[in-house]
Each structure stands twice: as C-alpha cells, then as structure tokens.
Scaffold this motif. Structure first.
Motif, mmCIF file in Angstrom:
data_model
loop_
_atom_site.group_PDB
_atom_site.id
_atom_site.type_symbol
_atom_site.label_atom_id
_atom_site.label_comp_id
_atom_site.label_asym_id
_atom_site.label_seq_id
_atom_site.Cartn_x
_atom_site.Cartn_y
_atom_site.Cartn_z
ATOM 1 N N MET A 70 19.993 -22.594 5.225
ATOM 2 C CA MET A 70 20.887 -22.771 4.098
ATOM 3 C C MET A 70 20.192 -23.703 3.088
ATOM 4 O O MET A 70 19.512 -24.650 3.475
ATOM 5 C CB MET A 70 22.159 -23.434 4.620
ATOM 6 C CG MET A 70 23.352 -23.222 3.772
ATOM 7 S SD MET A 70 24.880 -23.340 4.757
ATOM 8 C CE MET A 70 24.910 -25.053 5.220
ATOM 9 N N CYS A 71 20.384 -23.434 1.808
ATOM 10 C CA CYS A 71 19.764 -24.282 0.781
ATOM 11 C C CYS A 71 20.334 -25.702 0.880
ATOM 12 O O CYS A 71 21.550 -25.877 0.814
ATOM 13 C CB CYS A 71 20.021 -23.706 -0.602
ATOM 14 S SG CYS A 71 19.548 -24.833 -1.929
ATOM 15 N N PRO A 72 19.489 -26.715 1.036
ATOM 16 C CA PRO A 72 19.996 -28.099 1.138
ATOM 17 C C PRO A 72 20.494 -28.633 -0.208
ATOM 18 O O PRO A 72 20.866 -29.783 -0.306
ATOM 19 C CB PRO A 72 18.777 -28.904 1.611
ATOM 20 C CG PRO A 72 17.667 -27.941 1.825
ATOM 21 C CD PRO A 72 18.013 -26.662 1.133
ATOM 22 N N GLY A 73 20.495 -27.763 -1.218
ATOM 23 C CA GLY A 73 21.021 -28.174 -2.515
ATOM 24 C C GLY A 73 22.435 -27.665 -2.724
ATOM 25 O O GLY A 73 23.343 -28.418 -3.043
ATOM 26 N N CYS A 74 22.624 -26.324 -2.513
ATOM 27 C CA CYS A 74 23.913 -25.716 -2.885
ATOM 28 C C CYS A 74 24.581 -24.945 -1.747
ATOM 29 O O CYS A 74 25.587 -24.285 -1.967
ATOM 30 C CB CYS A 74 23.712 -24.810 -4.082
ATOM 31 S SG CYS A 74 22.692 -23.372 -3.685
ATOM 32 N N TYR A 75 24.029 -24.958 -0.547
ATOM 33 C CA TYR A 75 24.561 -24.266 0.633
ATOM 34 C C TYR A 75 24.384 -22.746 0.581
ATOM 35 O O TYR A 75 25.003 -22.016 1.353
ATOM 36 C CB TYR A 75 26.059 -24.556 0.864
ATOM 37 C CG TYR A 75 26.448 -26.009 0.857
ATOM 38 C CD1 TYR A 75 25.883 -26.909 1.762
ATOM 39 C CD2 TYR A 75 27.416 -26.487 -0.014
ATOM 40 C CE1 TYR A 75 26.268 -28.241 1.768
ATOM 41 C CE2 TYR A 75 27.800 -27.814 -0.015
ATOM 42 C CZ TYR A 75 27.229 -28.687 0.883
ATOM 43 O OH TYR A 75 27.624 -30.000 0.893
ATOM 44 N N TYR A 89 14.683 -25.001 -0.758
ATOM 45 C CA TYR A 89 15.624 -24.960 -1.874
ATOM 46 C C TYR A 89 15.639 -23.576 -2.511
ATOM 47 O O TYR A 89 14.589 -22.956 -2.674
ATOM 48 C CB TYR A 89 15.244 -26.016 -2.923
ATOM 49 C CG TYR A 89 15.333 -27.425 -2.395
ATOM 50 C CD1 TYR A 89 16.572 -27.993 -2.090
ATOM 51 C CD2 TYR A 89 14.188 -28.184 -2.185
ATOM 52 C CE1 TYR A 89 16.655 -29.281 -1.582
ATOM 53 C CE2 TYR A 89 14.267 -29.477 -1.672
ATOM 54 C CZ TYR A 89 15.500 -30.016 -1.376
ATOM 55 O OH TYR A 89 15.584 -31.287 -0.870
ATOM 56 N N CYS A 90 16.824 -23.102 -2.865
ATOM 57 C CA CYS A 90 16.940 -21.793 -3.506
ATOM 58 C C CYS A 90 16.364 -21.850 -4.918
ATOM 59 O O CYS A 90 16.115 -22.932 -5.455
ATOM 60 C CB CYS A 90 18.396 -21.339 -3.525
ATOM 61 S SG CYS A 90 19.390 -22.185 -4.778
ATOM 62 N N THR A 91 16.171 -20.704 -5.514
ATOM 63 C CA THR A 91 15.555 -20.635 -6.848
ATOM 64 C C THR A 91 16.322 -21.468 -7.870
ATOM 65 O O THR A 91 15.726 -22.206 -8.655
ATOM 66 C CB THR A 91 15.506 -19.169 -7.322
ATOM 67 O OG1 THR A 91 15.085 -18.381 -6.218
ATOM 68 C CG2 THR A 91 14.545 -18.994 -8.462
ATOM 69 N N ALA A 92 17.660 -21.344 -7.852
ATOM 70 C CA ALA A 92 18.470 -22.067 -8.839
ATOM 71 C C ALA A 92 18.322 -23.585 -8.672
ATOM 72 O O ALA A 92 18.140 -24.309 -9.646
ATOM 73 C CB ALA A 92 19.927 -21.656 -8.714
ATOM 74 N N CYS A 93 18.389 -24.048 -7.431
ATOM 75 C CA CYS A 93 18.265 -25.496 -7.179
ATOM 76 C C CYS A 93 16.864 -25.988 -7.520
ATOM 77 O O CYS A 93 16.677 -27.073 -8.071
ATOM 78 C CB CYS A 93 18.583 -25.824 -5.726
ATOM 79 S SG CYS A 93 20.347 -25.693 -5.365
ATOM 80 N N ARG A 94 15.869 -25.169 -7.171
ATOM 81 C CA ARG A 94 14.477 -25.539 -7.448
ATOM 82 C C ARG A 94 14.287 -25.711 -8.948
ATOM 83 O O ARG A 94 13.629 -26.624 -9.411
ATOM 84 C CB ARG A 94 13.565 -24.421 -6.922
ATOM 85 C CG ARG A 94 12.180 -24.868 -6.589
ATOM 86 C CD ARG A 94 11.349 -23.686 -6.198
ATOM 87 N NE ARG A 94 11.670 -23.199 -4.865
ATOM 88 C CZ ARG A 94 11.358 -21.964 -4.445
ATOM 89 N NH1 ARG A 94 10.768 -21.106 -5.261
ATOM 90 N NH2 ARG A 94 11.649 -21.599 -3.222
HETATM 91 ZN ZN LIG Z 1 20.499 -23.978 -3.843
#
Ligand SMILES: [Zn+2]
Length: 414
Positions: free
Chosen positions: A2-7, A14-19
């Motif tokens: 799971m993305c540690p930024g947005c779940y 990190y997912c593309t958006a969070c990155r």
């Molecule tokens: Zn994310």
C-alpha cells in the motif's frame, strides 16, 4: 503493498501521485538510508510549560532531497520528519506518526481540506516517522514569507511571560479577526478556517494552538491561510487534555448548550461561525458537510497503518465527538425512510428519539406551516405518542413538541 502516502493499494513504494506531490516525481524510497536520529533531551523544553502537549514532546528534523536520497540537514531543509517521540510522557507514543498521517489524510481525502503534502516513511530499522513537505520553500530554495497567529497577534514567550504557554492564549474567534485583517479575499479563507476548527474538534485535536495556524505570502504577493499542518487525534496521547487548545470565543463556556452538557455542540459552532461573519446558510452547509462523512471516515481509518486495537479506539473517539454535534436533517431523514428520505415522510410506526442527556421521546414527526422555518435552526415538529390521537382529531400547538436536532443522539424505530 500500500502507498505509505495515500493508502493506494498495489503499488511499490510511493504511488505516482504521492511521488509527484512529495518529491516532484523523483522515485524516493520509503525507507530512509539511516537510523532514527539519536534522541535529544526534551526535559529542557518540557520544563518551560506546565501543559503536557504533543507539540511539546514531538521532535522535528529537517531533510533535504539530494538526487533520490533524503538526508538530514541543518540548512536548506525541504522536508520535516517527526519520529516516535522519546520518553513516557505520552500515552502510546509509538503510534504518533501513523496518527498524524491518518488524520491529515482524513482531512484531505474525506473532507477536501487543503493540507501539507505528507506521508509515512521508515528508518533503516523499520520504525516509522511522519514526513511532510515544507510549503514555505520555493522551487529555488528561497522561502515564502510566513507568519503564525502567535506572531501576528503579538504574543511570544516574552510578551505573555508564561514560558511556552503563550501559544494557548487567545481564541479561535481572534484568529478569524486576524484573517480578516490580513487576507484580501477573506470570505473563502474564513470558511476554510472554520472547517478546520470544526475538523479539529471532530477528531479530538486538542493541540491546535496559535502557532498551528499561519498566513503565507503567495506568489502574487498577497496573504492566505497555509495548508493545514500538525493535525492529529491528540486525545489518544494526552487523555487529560482539554477538548480544544483555545476557546472558540469569549464566553463560549457560558452558552446554553455548554452549560447544559459541559462540552461544545452544534449551536456553539453556529455561534462561532456568526462571530467569524460567515453567512448562516454557508455555515449550515459546512457543518452538515463535516458531519455527514461517517462511512468514509470509518473506511479510511480501517485502511490506515494503525494497529487494529488503535483503529477501534480512534474510531470510537471520532464517533463520540460526532455524537456531541447532534443529528442533521439528512441523518434523521435516512432513518425515517431510507427509500424516500425526509423527516416528515409518513412513518408507519412511531420513532424513538434519544437525546444527548439520554432522555427519550416516542412519537411521530408532523409537518406544520412552521416546519420550513424551523428546519433552518435544525428543529423539527414532533407529536408524542400520548398526544397522537388528540392531535389527529384537532391539531394544536399545545400537543406539539419542537425537537432540536442539535440535542439528538439517535432516532430509531422501536
Ligand atoms: Zn500515494
């Protein structure tokens, strides 16, 4: 994973958006290449304040991104990390990073509150930290002018002479006045601010003091409220803490609702909105919006990285606060008839109303010519069972009860 930024699920790191939001698209690892910094002593700081607070014990470190690597830095920091705070002053210190991260994500994902970019990150040894990107740093490394509400109101350690406690002086109404003074287009800003204050109450953030609200200069040269930061459920860590860090307004503890219940209710937030100068119809809409996201909130808490038992605790604390704010028209409507929601939709059976003081009433909601007007005050016409027959024969005001939605805990069929 799971993305540690947005779940977001099914991503590595990190997912593309969070990155993009956190690191301008650079592929940064969620594992830092070093151990948690050796902990400084906090005794010095804590000595200066009588008040135990999260902000008093949380340590902050600056990070800089060099290539793909985050490193600790004394100057030119672009990020702030907050590891698990040392010592045993707090309850459950080990969950503070997850708590802050979840609360910030709730604000942005569920309530559309503008927040600082944030995520969880892990030290080499696997212990978590909360990481946030500084919004006052320009792309070229220079800084936007930023001043917090303690500075803007002229309060400091020196002027207030109460050690660190100066930031707990003042009221939320006063911050509103400062926004009006310094922000050109202040109406939308005051609405954002109002939402954030109510959010803090709803999520038991008892540490939203003067320094946790700031104005920042924009690229255009004018001032606006910064994105939200330092927001978490502090009640999990400081069980003895007051419900709010500042008074809502002078005399808020003498309100009818507060005197009756010993805590703030919806009427108090309506008064607060009035004092900020918000239009009543806008305030009502904002309040309703904040109170009607229960399912989304519970779902996001479930997704979070908190341990299972703490998820339950966090949810419980949220539901307790939500209950204090009574029921909205929509909440009542959905119980009366989920298929055709409406408070005055004909009910086949009587409903039981339970109030915040645990008293109950049984009967029916009845529409009258007054109902539309009452609705604006979150009040509803109701006829108790014992008067139902007489009322049907000859409707009379003396047989009618006005139910205050602010005081309602539950509506249910028997
Ligand atoms: Zn994310």
């Amino acid at each position: 994973m799971m993305c540690p930024g947005c779940y977001k699920i099914n991503v590595e790191g990190y997912c593309t958006a969070c990155r993009k939001e956190m690191f301008d698209g650079v592929k940064v690892s969620p594992i830092l290449p070093f151990k948690a910094p050796a902990l400084d002593t906090i005794a010095n700081y804590q000595e200066k304040t009588k008040r135990l607070s999260i902000s008093g014990v949380q340590l902050k470190y600056s990070l800089r991104l060099t290539g793909k690597v985050l490193e600790l830095t004394d100057t030119g920091g672009q990020y702030i990390i907050k590891p698990i705070p040392p010592g045993s002053l707090l309850a459950m210190p080990e969950i503070t990073p997850e708590n802050e991260h979840l609360t910030m994500q709730l604000a942005r994902q569920v309530f559309n509150i503008k927040t600082a970019a944030n995520a969880l990150i892990y030290f080499e040894d696997g212990t978590p930290a909360y990481i946030t990107r500084r919004f006052d740093v320009k792309p070229d490394g220079a800084k936007y002018l930023q001043e917090d509400m303690a500075q803007l109101s002229g309060r400091s350690r020196q002027t207030v002479n109460q050690g660190e406690d100066f930031k707990y002086n003042g009221t939320y109404e006063e911050i509103g006045a400062l926004i009006k003074q310094y922000v050109a287009a202040y109406t939308p800003t005051l609405e954002r601010y109002f939402k954030l204050v109510l959010f803090n109450y709803l999520f038991s953030n008892g540490d939203a003091h003067l320094k946790n609200f700031s104005l920042i200069q924009t690229a255009m040269g004018d001032y606006t409220l910064t994105p939200a930061y330092d927001v978490m459920c502090t009640l999990l860590h400081v069980p003895t803490e007051a419900d709010m860090a500042l008074d809502l307004y002078n005399g808020d503890h003498q309100s009818t609702f507060y005197e009756k219940h010993g805590f703030f209710g919806r009427a108090d937030f309506r008064t607060f909105a009035d004092k900020l100068g918000l239009q009543p119809v806008r305030a009502r809409r904002l309040i309703t919006e904040l109170l009607s996201k229960r399912n989304e909130v519970v779902a996001l808490i479930e997704k979070s990285f908190l341990p299972r038992a703490i998820k339950k605790d966090y949810t419980q604390k949220y539901l307790e606060r939500l209950a204090r704010l009574g029921m909205t028209e929509q909440m009542i409507s959905e119980v009366i008839d989920p298929e055709h929601p409406g408070v005055y939709t004909a009910a086949k059976q009587p409903v039981t109303l339970t109030f915040l003081d645990r008293s109950t009433k049984v009967g029916f909601f009845y529409r009258t010519p007054e109902s539309e007007k009452l609705k604006l005050k979150n009040q509803y016409n109701f006829v108790e069972m014992r008067h139902a027959k007489a009322y049907k024969k000859k409707p009379g005001e003396e047989l009618m009860t006005i139910v205050n939605g602010d005081e309602l805990l539950e509506v249910a069929y028997m």
